[in-house]
Design a protein around this motif. Structure first.
Motif: not given
Ligand SMILES: C[S@@+](CC[C@H](N)C(=O)[O-])C[C@H]1O[C@@H](n2cnc3c(N)ncnc32)[C@H](O)[C@@H]1O
Length: 101
Positions: A54-69
């Motif tokens: 569900r969180a992926m469905d809410l993504v908009k714009g540019r993405v900063l994945d903090i703690g991306c593993g």
């Protein structure tokens, strides 16, 4: 940080090379236990819990994945053509991310 102190990175790196491993977690609040399996950091969208999907469905714009593993969320969003930057305190995790694209 010296790479040899990079515990999470070592687990991610080992899993990327051998497909096996585990994590032992010791927290400031005294919790100590085997917390998980590094394979989860490499899991595909289909294997994620619903709240992550569900969180992926809410993504908009540019993405900063903090703690991306190992970069699973970054890779998923990259495939969906988002402009993604992943950062992680672990040098070995970032090395794995670069190898995974
Ligand atoms: C539980 S793992 C989750 C990895 C990834 N987000 C996933 O869900 O597969 C947490 C990650 O956050 C990173 N991390 C912890 N503290 C951090 C910090 N202060 N800055 C950047 N990354 C950090 C760790 O190295 C680790 O890779």
């Amino acid at each position: 940080m010296k790479p040899k102190r990079d515990a999470v990175g070592q687990a991610i790196w080992a899993y990327s090379k051998r497909g096996e491993g585990f994590e032992i977690l010791e927290r400031d609040d005294g919790y100590f236990g085997v917390s998980g399996w590094p394979g989860a950091y490499f899991s595909d969208y289909d294997e994620w819990p619903d709240y992550q999907k569900r969180a992926m469905d809410l993504v908009k714009g540019r993405v900063l994945d903090i703690g991306c593993g190992a970069g699973r969320h970054s890779l998923h969003l990259q495939k969906r053509e988002f402009d993604v930057v992943g950062i992680d305190i672990s040098p070995l995790a970032i090395k794995v991310c670069k190898l995974r694209g």
